[in-house]
Scaffold this motif. Structure first.
Motif, PDB file in Angstrom:
ATOM      1  N   ASP A   1       0.821  -1.205   0.000  1.00 59.42           N
ATOM      2  CA  ASP A   1       0.000   0.000   0.000  1.00 59.42           C
ATOM      3  C   ASP A   1       0.858   1.259   0.000  1.00 59.42           C
ATOM      4  N   GLN A   2       1.994   1.209   0.688  1.00 56.07           N
ATOM      5  CA  GLN A   2       2.902   2.359   0.668  1.00 56.07           C
ATOM      6  C   GLN A   2       3.388   2.640  -0.745  1.00 56.07           C
ATOM      7  N   LEU A   3       3.767   1.596  -1.456  1.00 62.16           N
ATOM      8  CA  LEU A   3       4.277   1.779  -2.813  1.00 62.16           C
ATOM      9  C   LEU A   3       3.180   2.199  -3.780  1.00 62.16           C
ATOM     10  N   LEU A   4       1.998   1.592  -3.639  1.00 59.10           N
ATOM     11  CA  LEU A   4       0.913   1.927  -4.555  1.00 59.10           C
ATOM     12  C   LEU A   4       0.425   3.358  -4.366  1.00 59.10           C
ATOM     13  N   ASN A   5       0.576   3.887  -3.150  1.00 62.44           N
ATOM     14  CA  ASN A   5       0.094   5.232  -2.871  1.00 62.44           C
ATOM     15  C   ASN A   5       1.203   6.272  -2.910  1.00 62.44           C
ATOM     16  N   ALA A   6       2.401   5.849  -3.289  1.00 57.85           N
ATOM     17  CA  ALA A   6       3.517   6.789  -3.355  1.00 57.85           C
ATOM     18  C   ALA A   6       3.285   7.786  -4.482  1.00 57.85           C
ATOM     19  N   ASN A   7       3.722   9.000  -4.268  1.00 57.01           N
ATOM     20  CA  ASN A   7       3.590  10.038  -5.296  1.00 57.01           C
ATOM     21  C   ASN A   7       4.789   9.967  -6.221  1.00 57.01           C
ATOM     22  N   LEU A   8       4.606   9.324  -7.374  1.00 57.25           N
ATOM     23  CA  LEU A   8       5.710   9.132  -8.309  1.00 57.25           C
ATOM     24  C   LEU A   8       5.703  10.156  -9.440  1.00 57.25           C
ATOM     25  N   GLY A   9       4.793  11.152  -9.351  1.00 56.85           N
ATOM     26  CA  GLY A   9       4.684  12.105 -10.449  1.00 56.85           C
ATOM     27  C   GLY A   9       3.720  11.577 -11.491  1.00 56.85           C
ATOM     28  N   THR A  10       3.604  12.252 -12.593  1.00 64.98           N
ATOM     29  CA  THR A  10       2.687  11.851 -13.650  1.00 64.98           C
ATOM     30  C   THR A  10       3.406  11.025 -14.708  1.00 64.98           C
TER      31      THR A  10
ATOM     32  N   TYR B   1       0.859  -0.524 -12.678  1.00 61.82           N
ATOM     33  CA  TYR B   1       0.190  -1.617 -13.376  1.00 61.82           C
ATOM     34  C   TYR B   1      -0.680  -2.417 -12.408  1.00 61.82           C
ATOM     35  N   GLU B   2      -0.136  -2.684 -11.230  1.00 62.60           N
ATOM     36  CA  GLU B   2      -0.893  -3.425 -10.226  1.00 62.60           C
ATOM     37  C   GLU B   2      -2.153  -2.669  -9.827  1.00 62.60           C
ATOM     38  N   LYS B   3      -2.038  -1.370  -9.660  1.00 59.93           N
ATOM     39  CA  LYS B   3      -3.188  -0.577  -9.237  1.00 59.93           C
ATOM     40  C   LYS B   3      -4.252  -0.512 -10.324  1.00 59.93           C
ATOM     41  N   ILE B   4      -3.833  -0.450 -11.581  1.00 57.93           N
ATOM     42  CA  ILE B   4      -4.780  -0.466 -12.699  1.00 57.93           C
ATOM     43  C   ILE B   4      -5.565  -1.772 -12.707  1.00 57.93           C
ATOM     44  N   LEU B   5      -4.864  -2.885 -12.545  1.00 50.92           N
ATOM     45  CA  LEU B   5      -5.531  -4.187 -12.541  1.00 50.92           C
ATOM     46  C   LEU B   5      -6.541  -4.281 -11.404  1.00 50.92           C
ATOM     47  N   ARG B   6      -6.162  -3.769 -10.250  1.00 58.43           N
ATOM     48  CA  ARG B   6      -7.066  -3.825  -9.101  1.00 58.43           C
ATOM     49  C   ARG B   6      -8.311  -2.974  -9.332  1.00 58.43           C
ATOM     50  N   ALA B   7      -8.111  -1.770  -9.845  1.00 60.04           N
ATOM     51  CA  ALA B   7      -9.248  -0.880 -10.083  1.00 60.04           C
ATOM     52  C   ALA B   7     -10.196  -1.464 -11.125  1.00 60.04           C
ATOM     53  N   LYS B   8      -9.629  -2.006 -12.191  1.00 62.66           N
ATOM     54  CA  LYS B   8     -10.454  -2.591 -13.249  1.00 62.66           C
ATOM     55  C   LYS B   8     -11.209  -3.813 -12.730  1.00 62.66           C
ATOM     56  N   ASN B   9     -10.518  -4.686 -12.025  1.00 56.21           N
ATOM     57  CA  ASN B   9     -11.144  -5.904 -11.531  1.00 56.21           C
ATOM     58  C   ASN B   9     -12.238  -5.588 -10.515  1.00 56.21           C
ATOM     59  N   HIS B  10     -11.987  -4.601  -9.655  1.00 55.94           N
ATOM     60  CA  HIS B  10     -12.980  -4.239  -8.638  1.00 55.94           C
ATOM     61  C   HIS B  10     -14.302  -3.855  -9.290  1.00 55.94           C
ATOM     62  N   ARG B  11     -14.225  -3.068 -10.338  1.00 56.10           N
ATOM     63  CA  ARG B  11     -15.438  -2.629 -10.998  1.00 56.10           C
ATOM     64  C   ARG B  11     -16.078  -3.724 -11.839  1.00 56.10           C
ATOM     65  N   GLU B  12     -15.263  -4.617 -12.356  1.00 56.79           N
ATOM     66  CA  GLU B  12     -15.814  -5.729 -13.137  1.00 56.79           C
ATOM     67  C   GLU B  12     -16.726  -6.599 -12.289  1.00 56.79           C
ATOM     68  N   ASN B  13     -16.392  -6.732 -11.003  1.00 52.62           N
ATOM     69  CA  ASN B  13     -17.184  -7.593 -10.136  1.00 52.62           C
ATOM     70  C   ASN B  13     -18.609  -7.087  -9.921  1.00 52.62           C
ATOM     71  N   PHE B  14     -18.862  -5.821 -10.254  1.00 54.79           N
ATOM     72  CA  PHE B  14     -20.191  -5.253 -10.037  1.00 54.79           C
ATOM     73  C   PHE B  14     -20.936  -4.975 -11.339  1.00 54.79           C
ATOM     74  N   LEU B  15     -20.383  -5.392 -12.459  1.00 49.98           N
ATOM     75  CA  LEU B  15     -21.019  -5.092 -13.738  1.00 49.98           C
ATOM     76  C   LEU B  15     -22.368  -5.791 -13.910  1.00 49.98           C
ATOM     77  N   ALA B  16     -22.540  -6.929 -13.247  1.00 50.21           N
ATOM     78  CA  ALA B  16     -23.806  -7.653 -13.393  1.00 50.21           C
ATOM     79  C   ALA B  16     -24.992  -6.808 -12.950  1.00 50.21           C
ATOM     80  N   MET B  17     -24.734  -5.861 -12.044  1.00 49.98           N
ATOM     81  CA  MET B  17     -25.820  -5.003 -11.567  1.00 49.98           C
ATOM     82  C   MET B  17     -26.384  -4.135 -12.680  1.00 49.98           C
ATOM     83  N   THR B  18     -25.575  -3.884 -13.725  1.00 43.41           N
ATOM     84  CA  THR B  18     -26.076  -3.048 -14.819  1.00 43.41           C
ATOM     85  C   THR B  18     -27.226  -3.719 -15.560  1.00 43.41           C
TER      86      THR B  18
END
Length: 309
Positions: free
Chosen positions: A152-161, A232-249
């Protein structure tokens, strides 16, 4: 729909594992061991103070529990053999450090058999009476969640844009992909027929090509971002998290075009807010890739158009 988070594998996992271990132990305590000269010594790195040796390994996912165990079993067996056989090289690397633990560091393990194998390999190493191994030596396996604080420390580190530059897919490349992946292309075609805002075949074909381009361009950005494991890890997590709720659409009752637009806009905002070091352009491109991927693989669908004659 799978609830498994896509994992880093291969070199990407090794780089990420080294970052986690350096964060956990400190850069002057954890020593990485490069493998780009005269072969692999069978270790990723080791700690100076407590003699912990790590070998990072991430198999390609998704796989079954049995397949994951077999891949991890083979890796542990191969590298413990190197740990025993490469005495001359390892004595020079370790110096005066006495090794108490050899750890296979994986993204995830879910079989008790790999723990049993670690006990068996412990006995093999102790029987070899290696000069750099302590009497308290043990082979172990650990996973990413064991380093959740560091992750979590690494994923939330401010690495710039970060903004990646990739070549967009050409019309010929989109056409070739569609012909080589006919079943997925057909799934997309069937879904687009449910969009009442596309009135004729010409416009439907144009939008079909555009969605495939979203997918291919986004895949190129994904590949470019693999050199930034934290991102890359954070992108995968964000995408997967939202995929789990797509059935509600599907039970929302919203028109298909609203489902598509809402899903896309929500994901763009999620990427921008949760992965702040991504450029706005890349966040939008990755959101479009995710929607295209979901349309192709079926997590995102539209309700059938009801005719009220």
């Amino acid at each position: 729909m799978s609830a498994v988070i896509p994992r880093l594998a291969g070199d990407e996992w090794q780089r990420w594992a080294n970052k986690l271990l350096t964060c956990h132990y400190g850069p002057t305590e954890y020593q990485t061991v490069p493998d780009n000269d005269k072969g692999d010594a069978g270790i990723e790195g080791f700690t100076v103070k407590n003699g912990h040796v790590y070998q990072a390994y991430g198999c390609e996912e998704p796989v079954s529990t049995k397949q994951r165990y077999e891949a991890q079993r083979d890796k542990m067996s191969q590298d413990i053999k190197k740990f025993i056989d490469n005495q001359t090289v390892l004595k020079k690397i370790f110096g005066s450090v006495e090794i108490e633990r050899w750890i296979l560091f994986v993204p995830y393990f879910d079989s008790k058999e790999i723990v049993s194998l670690a006990s068996k390999k412990t006995a093999e190493v102790l029987a070899a009476k290696l000069p750099y191994v302590s009497d308290d030596f043990r082979v172990m396996i650990c996973q990413e969640t064991d380093f959740a604080v560091e992750r979590d420390q690494l994923l939330n580190a401010n690495l710039g844009t970060i903004e990646v530059q990739v070549e967009g897919a050409t019309t010929d490349q989109v056409t070739l992909w569609a012909s080589s992946n006919h079943s997925l292309s057909s799934i997309l075609e069937a879904k687009l027929k449910k969009l009442p805002t596309i009135q004729n075949d010409k416009h439907r074909l144009e939008f079909h090509q555009k969605v495939l381009k979203w997918y291919l361009d986004g895949q190129s950005i994904h590949e470019a971002l693999r050199i930034y494991p934290e991102v890359y890890e954070k992108i995968l997590r964000a995408k997967n998290h939202r995929e789990n709720f797509l059935a509600m659409t599907l039970i929302s009752g919203a028109p298909p075009q609203n489902i598509l637009n809402t899903t896309l806009n929500d994901l763009i905002e999620a990427f921008k807010s949760e992965i702040k070091l991504l450029s706005s352009f890349d966040a939008e491109s990755l959101a479009h890739e995710a929607v295209a991927d979901w349309l192709l693989r079926c997590p995102l669908d539209f309700p059938e158009i009801q005719n009220h004659d």
